[in-house]
Design a protein around this motif. Structure first.
Motif, PDB file in Angstrom:
ATOM      1  N   MET A   3      52.915  51.380  24.548  1.00  6.97           N
ATOM      2  CA  MET A   3      52.630  52.219  25.713  1.00  6.97           C
ATOM      3  C   MET A   3      53.730  53.242  25.967  1.00  6.97           C
ATOM      4  N   ILE A   4      54.962  52.887  25.611  1.00 10.01           N
ATOM      5  CA  ILE A   4      56.088  53.807  25.770  1.00 10.01           C
ATOM      6  C   ILE A   4      56.068  54.870  24.674  1.00 10.01           C
ATOM      7  N   ALA A   5      55.722  54.454  23.458  1.00 11.32           N
ATOM      8  CA  ALA A   5      55.830  55.338  22.302  1.00 11.32           C
ATOM      9  C   ALA A   5      54.630  56.261  22.104  1.00 11.32           C
ATOM     10  N   ILE A   6      53.446  55.851  22.558  1.00 12.60           N
ATOM     11  CA  ILE A   6      52.222  56.592  22.252  1.00 12.60           C
ATOM     12  C   ILE A   6      51.538  57.019  23.546  1.00 12.60           C
ATOM     13  N   PRO A   7      51.139  58.286  23.651  1.00 10.97           N
ATOM     14  CA  PRO A   7      50.406  58.747  24.840  1.00 10.97           C
ATOM     15  C   PRO A   7      49.159  57.900  25.077  1.00 10.97           C
ATOM     16  N   ARG A   8      48.802  57.754  26.337  1.00 13.44           N
ATOM     17  CA  ARG A   8      47.747  56.824  26.756  1.00 13.44           C
ATOM     18  C   ARG A   8      46.412  57.068  26.058  1.00 13.44           C
ATOM     19  N   ILE A   9      45.969  58.313  26.017  1.00 16.00           N
ATOM     20  CA  ILE A   9      44.680  58.622  25.392  1.00 16.00           C
ATOM     21  C   ILE A   9      44.734  58.359  23.892  1.00 16.00           C
ATOM     22  N   ASP A  10      45.823  58.761  23.241  1.00 18.80           N
ATOM     23  CA  ASP A  10      45.966  58.530  21.799  1.00 18.80           C
ATOM     24  C   ASP A  10      45.977  57.036  21.478  1.00 18.80           C
ATOM     25  N   LEU A  11      46.644  56.266  22.328  1.00 21.73           N
ATOM     26  CA  LEU A  11      46.712  54.821  22.115  1.00 21.73           C
ATOM     27  C   LEU A  11      45.341  54.188  22.266  1.00 21.73           C
ATOM     28  N   HIS A  12      44.582  54.653  23.243  1.00 24.33           N
ATOM     29  CA  HIS A  12      43.239  54.105  23.448  1.00 24.33           C
ATOM     30  C   HIS A  12      42.342  54.419  22.248  1.00 24.33           C
ATOM     31  N   ILE A  13      42.438  55.622  21.743  1.00 26.28           N
ATOM     32  CA  ILE A  13      41.649  56.000  20.564  1.00 26.28           C
ATOM     33  C   ILE A  13      42.071  55.164  19.359  1.00 26.28           C
ATOM     34  N   ASP A  24      47.412  49.185  29.175  1.00 28.16           N
ATOM     35  CA  ASP A  24      48.295  48.765  30.270  1.00 28.16           C
ATOM     36  C   ASP A  24      47.546  47.917  31.299  1.00 28.16           C
ATOM     37  N   ASP A  25      46.251  48.190  31.468  1.00 25.92           N
ATOM     38  CA  ASP A  25      45.443  47.408  32.408  1.00 25.92           C
ATOM     39  C   ASP A  25      45.333  45.945  31.977  1.00 25.92           C
ATOM     40  N   ILE A  26      45.033  45.748  30.692  1.00 28.60           N
ATOM     41  CA  ILE A  26      44.831  44.371  30.224  1.00 28.60           C
ATOM     42  C   ILE A  26      46.160  43.641  30.053  1.00 28.60           C
ATOM     43  N   THR A  27      47.218  44.382  29.723  1.00 29.83           N
ATOM     44  CA  THR A  27      48.539  43.755  29.601  1.00 29.83           C
ATOM     45  C   THR A  27      48.986  43.227  30.959  1.00 29.83           C
ATOM     46  N   ALA A  28      48.850  44.055  31.977  1.00 32.62           N
ATOM     47  CA  ALA A  28      49.200  43.619  33.338  1.00 32.62           C
ATOM     48  C   ALA A  28      48.328  42.453  33.767  1.00 32.62           C
ATOM     49  N   GLY A  29      47.039  42.513  33.432  1.00 29.58           N
ATOM     50  CA  GLY A  29      46.132  41.417  33.773  1.00 29.58           C
ATOM     51  C   GLY A  29      46.556  40.106  33.159  1.00 29.58           C
ATOM     52  N   SER A  30      46.989  40.154  31.906  1.00 27.85           N
ATOM     53  CA  SER A  30      47.424  38.921  31.237  1.00 27.85           C
ATOM     54  C   SER A  30      48.650  38.327  31.924  1.00 27.85           C
TER      55      SER A  30
END
Length: 199
Positions: free
Chosen positions: A26-36, A175-181
């Motif tokens: 999440m720090i290294a990759i932009p949010r949209i790029d990471l999701h893709i 980040d949503d699922i990481t926080a959820g866990s």
């Protein structure tokens, strides 16, 4: 609590390392790029699997609580306590942050969102993931109740798969699922001292 942590390291250590990996991504990759990146390998079989498997974080944890209460009252109460606490936390945070879901973020960025046919995507209350919280709370609670290491590893695998399904289906970001866990696991640890857990 420390005894429970020590006896469930085969769940907690891999999970914690995975959380660190997720944070690094999440720090290294932009949010949209990471999701893709996390959604680049769609196929018909996976679409069908995750479409139904994601429900393990919906009503199923509550059904498990009811069944367990009927079978063994204290076990059901233990699992339910983790669910109740984690639900209160996650719902409070959802409405406090009211973050947009991937559907909104991708539309505003003008980028095509990876989706699965037949899935109706919501627009808001993305952070944190309620399904991921529920599945991690349920599976970690069950993990503390089973004696064998491989049973605990299976609990972790189910929790990770259930949480990942939320990203695969584009309901949530990583980040949503990481926080959820984290909320799910911490909630169970918080209620553990009120129950006699020996596994």
């Amino acid at each position: 609590m420390m005894n429970v942590i020590r006896k469930n390291m085969c769940f907690l250590v891999p999970w914690f390392l995975l959380v660190l990996v997720c944070l690094a991504l999440m720090i290294a990759i932009p949010r949209i790029d990471l999701h893709i990146m996390l959604n680049r390998h769609h196929n018909e079989e996976s679409d069908v699997f995750f479409k139904y498997f994601t429900n393990i974080g919906g009503n199923i944890p509550w059904i498990v609580c009811v069944v367990m209460i009927i079978w063994r009252m204290w076990m059901g109460a233990y699992i339910a306590s983790g669910q109740v606490l984690s639900t209160l936390i996650v719902q409070s945070l959802k409405y406090a942050f009211n973050h947009p879901r991937p559907k909104v973020v991708f539309e505003e960025a003008g980028v095509v969102l990876p989706t699965v046919q037949g899935i109706d995507l919501p627009m808001w209350l993305s952070f944190p993931s309620g399904h991921s919280t529920a599945i991690f709370a349920m599976m970690f609670a069950i993990c503390t109740l089973v004696p064998k290491w491989w049973e605990k590893v299976i609990c972790l695998a189910i929790a990770i798969t259930g949480a990942y399904s939320r990203v695969y289906l584009s309901f949530h970001f990583l980040d949503d699922i990481t926080a959820g866990s984290v909320i799910g696991v911490v909630s169970v640890l918080a209620v553990t001292p009120f129950f006699k857990i020996s596994k």
